[in-house]
Design a protein around this motif. Structure first.
Motif, short mmCIF file in Angstrom:
data_model
loop_
_atom_site.label_atom_id
_atom_site.label_comp_id
_atom_site.label_asym_id
_atom_site.label_seq_id
_atom_site.Cartn_x
_atom_site.Cartn_y
_atom_site.Cartn_z
N GLU A 1 0.82 -1.21 0.00
CA GLU A 1 0.00 0.00 0.00
C GLU A 1 0.85 1.27 0.00
O GLU A 1 0.32 2.37 0.09
CB GLU A 1 -0.91 0.02 1.23
CG GLU A 1 -1.85 -1.15 1.34
CD GLU A 1 -2.95 -1.11 0.30
OE1 GLU A 1 -3.50 -0.02 0.05
OE2 GLU A 1 -3.26 -2.17 -0.27
N SER A 2 2.19 1.11 -0.03
CA SER A 2 3.11 2.25 0.07
C SER A 2 2.77 3.12 1.28
O SER A 2 2.75 4.34 1.21
CB SER A 2 3.09 3.10 -1.21
OG SER A 2 3.51 2.32 -2.30
N LEU A 3 2.50 2.46 2.40
CA LEU A 3 2.10 3.15 3.63
C LEU A 3 3.16 2.93 4.69
O LEU A 3 3.59 1.79 4.92
CB LEU A 3 0.76 2.62 4.13
CG LEU A 3 0.24 3.19 5.44
CD1 LEU A 3 -0.14 4.66 5.26
CD2 LEU A 3 -0.96 2.40 5.93
N ALA A 4 3.59 4.00 5.34
CA ALA A 4 4.54 3.91 6.43
C ALA A 4 4.32 5.09 7.37
O ALA A 4 4.15 6.22 6.92
CB ALA A 4 5.97 3.91 5.91
N PHE A 5 4.29 4.80 8.67
CA PHE A 5 4.17 5.85 9.68
C PHE A 5 4.59 5.31 11.04
O PHE A 5 4.75 4.12 11.22
CB PHE A 5 2.76 6.44 9.73
CG PHE A 5 1.67 5.48 10.15
CD1 PHE A 5 1.32 5.33 11.48
CD2 PHE A 5 0.97 4.74 9.20
CE1 PHE A 5 0.30 4.46 11.86
CE2 PHE A 5 -0.03 3.87 9.56
CZ PHE A 5 -0.37 3.73 10.91
N ARG A 6 4.77 6.20 12.00
CA ARG A 6 5.08 5.84 13.37
C ARG A 6 3.77 5.95 14.15
O ARG A 6 3.06 6.96 14.04
CB ARG A 6 6.12 6.82 13.94
CG ARG A 6 6.56 6.50 15.33
CD ARG A 6 7.84 5.71 15.30
NE ARG A 6 8.34 5.56 16.67
CZ ARG A 6 8.83 4.44 17.13
NH1 ARG A 6 8.92 3.38 16.35
NH2 ARG A 6 9.26 4.35 18.36
N GLY A 7 3.42 4.91 14.92
CA GLY A 7 2.15 4.95 15.62
C GLY A 7 2.13 4.15 16.90
O GLY A 7 3.03 3.36 17.18
N ASP A 8 1.06 4.38 17.67
CA ASP A 8 0.83 3.69 18.94
C ASP A 8 -0.42 2.82 18.84
O ASP A 8 -1.38 3.18 18.13
CB ASP A 8 0.56 4.71 20.07
CG ASP A 8 1.78 5.48 20.47
OD1 ASP A 8 2.91 4.98 20.30
OD2 ASP A 8 1.61 6.62 20.97
N GLU B 1 -1.35 6.96 14.06
CA GLU B 1 -0.13 7.75 13.90
C GLU B 1 0.09 8.65 15.10
O GLU B 1 -0.85 9.29 15.58
CB GLU B 1 -0.27 8.57 12.62
CG GLU B 1 0.99 9.29 12.23
CD GLU B 1 0.86 9.96 10.87
OE1 GLU B 1 1.90 10.11 10.21
OE2 GLU B 1 -0.27 10.33 10.48
N THR B 2 1.34 8.72 15.57
CA THR B 2 1.64 9.55 16.73
C THR B 2 1.77 11.01 16.37
O THR B 2 1.53 11.88 17.18
CB THR B 2 2.93 9.08 17.43
OG1 THR B 2 4.00 9.02 16.47
CG2 THR B 2 2.73 7.73 18.06
N HIS B 3 2.16 11.32 15.13
CA HIS B 3 2.22 12.69 14.65
C HIS B 3 2.25 12.67 13.13
O HIS B 3 2.63 11.66 12.53
CB HIS B 3 3.46 13.42 15.17
CG HIS B 3 4.75 12.72 14.82
ND1 HIS B 3 5.31 12.75 13.57
CD2 HIS B 3 5.56 11.93 15.56
CE1 HIS B 3 6.41 12.03 13.56
NE2 HIS B 3 6.60 11.52 14.74
N GLN B 4 1.83 13.73 12.51
CA GLN B 4 1.86 13.82 11.05
C GLN B 4 3.30 14.06 10.61
O GLN B 4 3.98 14.91 11.16
CB GLN B 4 0.98 14.96 10.54
CG GLN B 4 -0.48 14.77 10.81
CD GLN B 4 -1.12 13.76 9.85
OE1 GLN B 4 -0.49 12.85 9.35
NE2 GLN B 4 -2.39 13.92 9.62
N ASN B 5 3.75 13.28 9.64
CA ASN B 5 5.08 13.50 9.09
C ASN B 5 5.05 14.67 8.13
O ASN B 5 4.11 14.81 7.35
CB ASN B 5 5.56 12.24 8.36
CG ASN B 5 5.75 11.07 9.30
OD1 ASN B 5 6.08 11.25 10.46
ND2 ASN B 5 5.53 9.88 8.79
#
Length: 96
Positions: free
Chosen positions: A56-63, A89-93
């Motif tokens: 999905e070409s999806l990547a983020f930092r999250g809780d 997501e913990t914050h928007q990149n």
């Protein structure tokens, strides 16, 4: 099944849904067996993850923001449980 990576651990999701507003969130189900339970539990205790879904070409930092399981005793051989997990997501990149 789709491939999910949490902190460099590759998992196969049975089902998933992605939301993007107001923050990115993925909700997914993992099929966890008595044999894989310990490793999955240790991973989920980390709570914060680098999340990747390559297809999905999806990547983020999250809780983890929601979690449930269909069976709580996976110590019995042959037991299987569906783990439902939501990671937000913990914050928007800035670059996404």
């Amino acid at each position: 099944m789709k491939t999910l990576r949490l902190n460099d651990v590759t998992l196969e999701m049975d089902a998933f849904k992605v939301e993007s507003e107001p923050k990115r969130k993925i909700a997914f189900t993992l099929n966890v067996t008595s044999e894989t339970y310990h490793d999955i539990a240790v991973l989920l205790y980390e709570k914060t993850f680098n999340v990747e879904i390559p297809d999905e070409s999806l990547a983020f930092r999250g809780d983890i923001t929601n979690y449930s399981t269909s069976l709580t005793n996976l110590y019995e051989a042959g037991s299987v449980s569906d783990f439902y997990i939501e990671i937000t997501e913990t914050h928007q990149n800035a670059d996404s």
